[in-house]
Design an enzyme around this catalytic site. Structure first.
Site, PDB file in Angstrom:
ATOM      1  CG  HIS A 199      -0.306   0.026   2.504  1.00  0.00           C
ATOM      2  ND1 HIS A 199       0.144  -1.098   3.144  1.00  0.00           N
ATOM      3  CD2 HIS A 199       0.036   1.068   3.303  1.00  0.00           C
ATOM      4  CE1 HIS A 199       0.723  -0.759   4.270  1.00  0.00           C
ATOM      5  NE2 HIS A 199       0.684   0.554   4.397  1.00  0.00           N
ATOM      6  CG  ASP A 201       1.750   4.918   4.593  1.00  0.00           C
ATOM      7  OD1 ASP A 201       1.165   3.826   4.452  1.00  0.00           O
ATOM      8  OD2 ASP A 201       2.785   5.052   5.260  1.00  0.00           O
ATOM      9  CG  HIS A 257       5.134   0.708   2.786  1.00  0.00           C
ATOM     10  ND1 HIS A 257       4.758   1.979   2.468  1.00  0.00           N
ATOM     11  CD2 HIS A 257       4.414   0.372   3.874  1.00  0.00           C
ATOM     12  CE1 HIS A 257       3.847   2.405   3.338  1.00  0.00           C
ATOM     13  NE2 HIS A 257       3.617   1.438   4.199  1.00  0.00           N
ATOM     14  NE  ARG A 267       7.166  -5.890  11.858  1.00  0.00           N
ATOM     15  CZ  ARG A 267       6.818  -4.662  11.482  1.00  0.00           C
ATOM     16  NH1 ARG A 267       5.796  -4.050  12.038  1.00  0.00           N
ATOM     17  NH2 ARG A 267       7.500  -4.053  10.536  1.00  0.00           N
TER      18      ARG A 267
END
Ligand code: NAG
Ligand code: NAG
Length: 288
Positions: A199, A201, A257, A267
């Protein structure tokens, strides 16, 4: 005669073995060269960057569709990584903050968020407002020091972005969403859990001009998978998370990204987003 036959068998065995090894090498080589997947590591987990490592890329035209703010609107685009903005201890403190907050909820799928600004916390297949849901008890979970650290860290991130891209830090504003994320290997239950799609941003959130990520856990130590990938036309370029590492980039199409699926462990990261448009500014969070 028996002995002769045995020697013959051994020789045959070795020849077959060599042929098999050779042909599998050829098959692997063919596979590697025909599938044109190129992956480069921009910054590995083991490296420690005391100065920003900057990778410039040409700005996309995305910003032209929005109001321009000289001194802030991206003219210089790219991505950078630095390990000296947030200490390991601060990253640990923020991780504990995230753990305490997220322990009140948690997504049924593998991706949960906690947004201290809006109060949004993943719970099951939806979100609740922690400030409303836990009203009085919230001060048993978060302290003033937590919030002071959070504000302080976001200020430092803002300044390093401004310095690196040559901007006026006072013309950048925090924008939404800015949130903690917790990702593990549990499979997605709703689309909110599907963090791995590529996607842009600025396409997803028009207000974004600069996106930053502060990692709170280590790739390969606390979790596997979960690398950040810039998907450039000629290569996939990865950033390996490291606790205290700040990675930031201009939010337009030049920085398409995705995040690799997490395959084990957990994470933790904070996404801190900035806009040049004061109309989209949000305030720092305060403990109610
Ligand atoms: C980058 O990775 C994607 C899969 O995530 C793949 O489809 C694409 O071909 C890769 N790009 C390059 C240039 O290797
Ligand atoms: C992943 O996180 C969720 C939400 O906190 C939790 O319910 C689940 O048990 C975790 N999965 C694993 C494999 O640890």
């Amino acid at each position: 005669a028996g002995r002769h036959r045995q020697t013959f068998t051994w020789r045959g065995f070795i020849i077959v073995l060599l042929l098999l090894t050779g042909s599998s090498a050829v098959v692997i080589w063919l596979y590697m060269s025909l599938s044109d997947d190129v992956t480069e590591t921009l910054v590995s987990r083991r490296e420690v960057l005391t100065e920003p490592r900057l990778f410039l890329v040409q700005c996309s035209e995305d910003y032209e569709n929005y109001k321009q703010f000289p001194g802030c609107t991206p003219k210089k685009c790219g991505r950078a990584v630095i390990d000296s903005v947030v200490t390991k201890e601060e990253a640990q403190a923020l991780r504990r903050l995230a753990e305490r907050g997220l322990s009140l909820g948690g997504s049924d799928g593998g991706a949960s968020i906690l947004d201290l600004h809006s109060g949004a916390l993943s719970m099951g297949k939806k979100f609740v407002n922690i400030y409303r849901y836990f009203s009085d008890q919230i001060r048993e979970v978060f302290t003033e020091e937590d919030f002071t650290l959070y504000r302080d860290v976001r200020g430092r991130i803002q300044r390093v972005i401004a310095e690196t891209f040559g901007l006026d830090s006072s013309q950048m504003y925090l924008t939404k969403p800015t949130f903690f994320s917790h990702i593990n290997s549990t499979s997605a239950k709703t689309t909110h859990d599907e963090y791995w799609h590529p996607h842009i941003d600025k396409v997803t959130y028009g207000s974004f001009d600069y996106t930053s990520l502060l990692y709170l856990t280590d790739y390969g130590v606390d979790f596997g998978g979960g690398r950040f990938i810039f998907m450039d036309p000629n290569s996939n370029r990865t950033v390996e998370p490291r606790a205290g590492r700040v990675s930031f980039f201009s939010s337009g199409s030049e920085n398409l990204h995705r995040v690799e699926k997490v395959v084990w462990g957990t994470r933790y990261a904070i996404t801190v987003s900035f806009t040049c448009d004061p109309d989209h500014a949000i305030a720092d969070p305060t403990l109610p």
